[in-house]
Design a protein around this motif. Structure first.
Motif, PDB file in Angstrom:
ATOM      1  N   THR A  90      -7.893   0.649  -0.912  1.00 59.10           N
ATOM      2  CA  THR A  90      -6.756  -0.054  -0.993  1.00 59.10           C
ATOM      3  C   THR A  90      -6.903  -1.266  -0.111  1.00 59.10           C
ATOM      4  O   THR A  90      -5.983  -2.202  -0.339  1.00 59.10           O
ATOM      5  N   VAL A 119       0.589   4.392  -2.803  1.00 54.81           N
ATOM      6  CA  VAL A 119       0.582   5.627  -2.655  1.00 54.81           C
ATOM      7  C   VAL A 119       1.606   6.403  -3.103  1.00 54.81           C
ATOM      8  O   VAL A 119       1.395   7.744  -3.665  1.00 54.81           O
ATOM      9  N   GLY A 168     -10.236  10.493   1.021  1.00 60.27           N
ATOM     10  CA  GLY A 168      -9.008   9.571   1.505  1.00 60.27           C
ATOM     11  C   GLY A 168      -9.651   8.273   2.169  1.00 60.27           C
ATOM     12  O   GLY A 168      -9.005   7.239   2.035  1.00 60.27           O
ATOM     13  N   THR A 203       1.247   9.470  -5.855  1.00 58.71           N
ATOM     14  CA  THR A 203       1.414  10.609  -5.568  1.00 58.71           C
ATOM     15  C   THR A 203       2.616  11.392  -6.506  1.00 58.71           C
ATOM     16  O   THR A 203       2.536  12.261  -6.960  1.00 58.71           O
ATOM     17  N   GLY A 251      -4.325   2.861   5.812  1.00 58.96           N
ATOM     18  CA  GLY A 251      -4.347   3.327   4.267  1.00 58.96           C
ATOM     19  C   GLY A 251      -4.972   4.784   4.336  1.00 58.96           C
ATOM     20  O   GLY A 251      -4.465   5.867   3.517  1.00 58.96           O
ATOM     21  N   TRP A 252      -5.757   5.054   5.188  1.00 64.39           N
ATOM     22  CA  TRP A 252      -6.411   6.494   5.595  1.00 64.39           C
ATOM     23  C   TRP A 252      -5.038   7.521   5.516  1.00 64.39           C
ATOM     24  O   TRP A 252      -5.321   8.614   5.284  1.00 64.39           O
ATOM     25  N   LEU A 260      -1.971   7.106   4.764  1.00 69.69           N
ATOM     26  CA  LEU A 260      -1.193   7.295   3.558  1.00 69.69           C
ATOM     27  C   LEU A 260      -1.784   8.075   2.448  1.00 69.69           C
ATOM     28  O   LEU A 260      -0.991   8.845   1.970  1.00 69.69           O
ATOM     29  N   TRP A 261      -2.861   8.172   2.575  1.00 71.83           N
ATOM     30  CA  TRP A 261      -3.681   8.842   1.144  1.00 71.83           C
ATOM     31  C   TRP A 261      -4.117  10.468   1.786  1.00 71.83           C
ATOM     32  O   TRP A 261      -4.164  11.046   0.974  1.00 71.83           O
ATOM     33  N   PRO A 321       0.743  -1.151  -0.077  1.00 70.10           N
ATOM     34  CA  PRO A 321       0.052  -0.081   0.223  1.00 70.10           C
ATOM     35  C   PRO A 321       0.955   1.436  -0.006  1.00 70.10           C
ATOM     36  O   PRO A 321       0.476   2.303  -0.679  1.00 70.10           O
ATOM     37  N   ALA A 322       1.783   1.330   0.650  1.00 66.37           N
ATOM     38  CA  ALA A 322       2.816   2.387   0.584  1.00 66.37           C
ATOM     39  C   ALA A 322       3.345   2.626  -0.512  1.00 66.37           C
ATOM     40  O   ALA A 322       3.422   3.777  -1.014  1.00 66.37           O
ATOM     41  N   LEU A 342     -10.510   6.075  -0.516  1.00 68.31           N
ATOM     42  CA  LEU A 342      -9.337   5.497  -1.248  1.00 68.31           C
ATOM     43  C   LEU A 342      -8.820   4.260  -0.199  1.00 68.31           C
ATOM     44  O   LEU A 342      -8.179   3.178  -0.661  1.00 68.31           O
ATOM     45  N   ALA A 343      -8.828   4.548   1.099  1.00 71.45           N
ATOM     46  CA  ALA A 343      -8.129   3.630   2.315  1.00 71.45           C
ATOM     47  C   ALA A 343      -8.872   2.444   2.078  1.00 71.45           C
ATOM     48  O   ALA A 343      -8.631   1.184   2.086  1.00 71.45           O
TER      49      ALA A 343
END
Length: 725
Positions: free
Chosen positions: A384, A130, A377, A134, A345-346, A348-349, A126-127, A380-381
């Protein structure tokens, strides 16, 4: 790059630290009081209490991420939401050390390779997603001037060093005023990665040294680590807040306290039920209180971090034993569990959205618009979590394969960053080349004519000076020579410019708004055969006012020390003239206009008493936006970057009050506004020269162009005719 366990979503079966399948979660199991006292927890579960799944920790994740995202959304009232990161640190330390102890209890050893492979498998995909998204969005729609910084931030993120890059930039005044990086939030993940790298090895060494008394030895080591780290945090926060905020050595105690709870897990099971209730609610209350009571002005971490950190520790400790009436009543609710599940995830986004979307729209977002971005976000989390995190988590591959996968993903991020650096867009305007017109000596009307012509210009000239690509490095040479001091520096250097052999001496002193006049004064000093000595310091005015630094998050004591040294050195030097300049925005709204002007006169009076001739350069207009950024985005319509003169002063009436107070005190003042604006407008480009290098400082080229306007200072320092109009 792997990511901390504080954000890790456990498998559906439980916490999931062990190598094999985990049993179904026990969300709420009541155990008779006598049975609780008599039953000893299984060794593998001792760190979690009597339960294999901890809904209170999952809910605590939700509290932490909500504080962070609402703080970054600038929701009114949530002024200290950054403490959510500290809560994550405690959770992470507890789960990391708990996982290691569970593995020891089950198999008698710790497999470091499997440990790191597990982090890669569960947390890196996941990282990496993102990071890649980005970088692509920043390349297509982000700030043109931020592209290189974002690419380098991605590289530092991939090697787990973004936190120290941010710490270095935090005390670099030339960097501090720039836009925020969309990858800035990865600093906390870098801190935990550094902790991951060191702590498991230390546990293994402790196991080799004392197998029978491992928990005792670990507890002793953790107490020492926490005490030393907390002391560093307190000392460093007072001396260098950015370094204290971003560094592992000042944050390790937060992770270490969580690890200490894991060591004491078996004993925490036996705490009385009433104590668990008190600890749980008091801990949750402490976290929430700090989230609403703290602000950007709070010196942090230091002692202030004790409140949220001890609060998180109290909630976790209380949850090691099941008891009715604890804060778990709230934390185990389905919405809290759901948010906790996707909290990683939240986190990260949310930050790339906060930074990049407003740039794409070309304006600053209000808090309610940012709150809408937080909802995006969260969506998206969730996506993800189901598309990336869950499928990857259950992939059972060899350790070597996951290690290679981690290397491939990190290399991919670095490659995309390198590609961005190699393909930075051209920032050359399509307009006709502007003729280079030198100013006649001290002719304000000629400057006004050039400004008036600039207000009707359309395209950016192809020979713009400085070129937009060079703007990030467009600073007066005193920044490179060490003569413009940073936040933490106070020692004055022999900074002699102009004609070093000149028989007459002028001193330039003040903050960066004095430094911006160095090119003009340096050029004029050489022409007039004067020595020019310059002593300037970042965000440090000469006004006799004790500044609070928003960067250092404490009283700016270095500024007060430096000011006294400057006044003393000027007194000893007895120069022929002193030119002072400072930014009227440095004190912000912490001082009223009259107090600011009067405090400025106090310092000037100390110099005049020697006697020394003093000239004060009033502050330059503020265009209200990052001018190079605006010009780069409007190469064919530079008029869109013209600022209205009535809007160029951030604090209404301060400029006028300063001018009136200086005049009443008989101090010679230079009014530079007519060198930047007509009666109505302040253009971005004049005579083919970019006027500002950022949102408030004039470019070195424009300062040099105004050399003739500064030349009279060397001929007749005391005349009121020096005012620009």
């Amino acid at each position: 790059m792997s990511i901390p366990a504080a954000f890790r979503v456990p498998p559906a079966g439980g916490v999931g630290w062990g190598p094999g399948p985990t049993p179904a979660p026990v969300l709420h199991r009541r155990v008779p009081q006598k049975a609780k006292a008599a039953r000893a927890p299984r060794p593998a579960a001792a760190v979690l209490g009597l339960r294999e799944f901890r809904p209170d920790i999952q809910g605590l994740r939700a509290v932490a991420v909500l504080l962070v995202v609402l703080y970054h959304a600038e929701l009114p009232g949530v002024t200290g939401g950054y403490v959510g990161v500290d809560v994550f640190f405690v959770i992470s330390g507890f789960l990391i050390n708990g996982g290691l102890l569970r593995e020891l209890a089950r198999g008698g050893r710790i497999r470091l390779g499997a440990f790191y492979a597990g982090r890669i498998r569960r947390l890196l995909p996941p990282a990496a997603l993102v990071l890649v998204v980005t970088l692509v969005v920043a390349r297509l729609w982000g700030s043109i001037f931020q592209l290189a910084d974002t690419a380098w931030a991605a590289v530092f993120t991939a090697i787990y060093a973004i936190n120290y890059r941010l710490a270095a930039e935090g005390v670099n005044y030339q960097q501090a005023g720039g836009p925020e990086s969309p990858l800035q939030h990865f600093w906390s993940l870098a801190v935990e990665e550094q902790f991951y790298f060191l702590w498991p090895v230390l546990v293994v060494l402790c196991g080799l040294a004392a197998r029978r008394r491992l928990r005792v030895l670990l507890a002793c080591v953790l107490v020492v680590v926490c005490a030393a780290s907390l002391n560093w945090s307190i000392v460093e926060t007072a001396a260098n807040a950015p370094l204290a905020y971003f560094s592992l050595h000042t944050r390790a105690w937060e992770l270490g306290l969580g690890a200490l709870l894991a060591v004491a897990g078996a004993r925490l099971v036996a705490i009385p039920g009433w104590a668990a209730v008190v600890l749980s609610w008091a801990g949750l209350g402490a976290i929430l209180w700090s989230g609403f009571a703290y602000s950007n002005e709070t010196p942090f971490p230091g002692t202030a971090a004790l409140v949220p950190v001890l609060g998180a520790a109290a909630v976790i400790a209380a949850g090691c034993r099941t008891a009715a009436g604890t804060a778990e009543v709230v934390l185990r609710r389905r919405p809290m569990q759901g948010i906790g599940r996707v909290s990683y995830g939240w986190y990260l986004w949310h930050w790339p959205l906060v930074v990049l979307v407003p740039v794409m729209y070309g304006r600053r977002f209000e808090w309610w618009e940012k709150a809408e971005l937080m909802v995006l976000g969260l969506w998206l989390a969730v996506l993800t979590y189901w598309v990336v995190e869950s499928p990857v988590r259950f992939r059972r591959l060899r350790v070597s394969i996951w290690m290679r996968t981690g290397a491939v993903l990190s290399t991919a991020v670095g490659s995309i960053a390198a590609l961005i650096l190699a393909t930075l867009p051209s920032l050359v305007g399509g307009g006709a080349a502007a003729p280079t017109l030198a100013l006649p000596e001290a002719d304000t009307s000629a400057v006004q004519d050039a400004i008036a012509a600039a207000t009707v210009a359309t395209s950016v000239p192809s020979n713009l000076t400085p070129p937009l690509a060079d703007v990030p490095t467009d600073h007066p040479r005193t920044s490179e020579d060490g003569c413009h001091l940073g936040y933490l520096e106070t020692e004055l250097k022999p900074c002699i410019y102009g004609d070093p052999e000149g028989s007459r001496t002028m001193v330039l002193a003040g903050d960066s708004h004095a430094q911006q006049w160095f090119p003009a004064l340096h050029s004029a000093a050489k022409q007039k055969n004067w020595r020019l000595v310059t002593w300037t310091k970042a965000a440090c005015p000469l006004a006799a006012y004790d500044v609070e630094s928003s960067v250092l998050r404490r009283p700016y004591t270095e500024c007060s020390q430096w000011r006294e040294k400057v006044v003393g050195r000027i007194t000893d030097l007895r120069p022929d003239a002193v030119v002072i300049g400072q930014s009227d925005s440095v004190p912000g709204s912490t001082v009223n206009n009259m107090r600011w002007a009067e405090d400025t006169v106090v310092t000037i009076r100390r110099l005049q008493a020697q006697p020394i001739r003093v000239v004060y350069i009033l502050d330059t207009p503020y265009p209200g936006r990052n001018m190079p950024e605006c010009v780069a985005n409007n190469l064919d319509d530079v008029g869109a970057c013209t600022a209205e003169r009535r809007l160029v002063w951030p604090y209404q009436g301060r400029h006028e009050t300063m001018a009136e107070t200086l005049s009443a005190a008989g101090v010679t003042a230079v009014e530079p506004t007519p060198w930047f604006c007509t009666i109505e407008d302040c253009p971005a480009i004049v005579n083919g020269i970019l006027v500002y290098r950022d949102e408030s400082h004039i470019s070195t080229a424009y300062s040099a162009w105004l050399t003739p306007m500064m030349a009279p200072l060397f001929d007749s320092v005391g005349e009121q005719s020096l005012a620009g109009g």
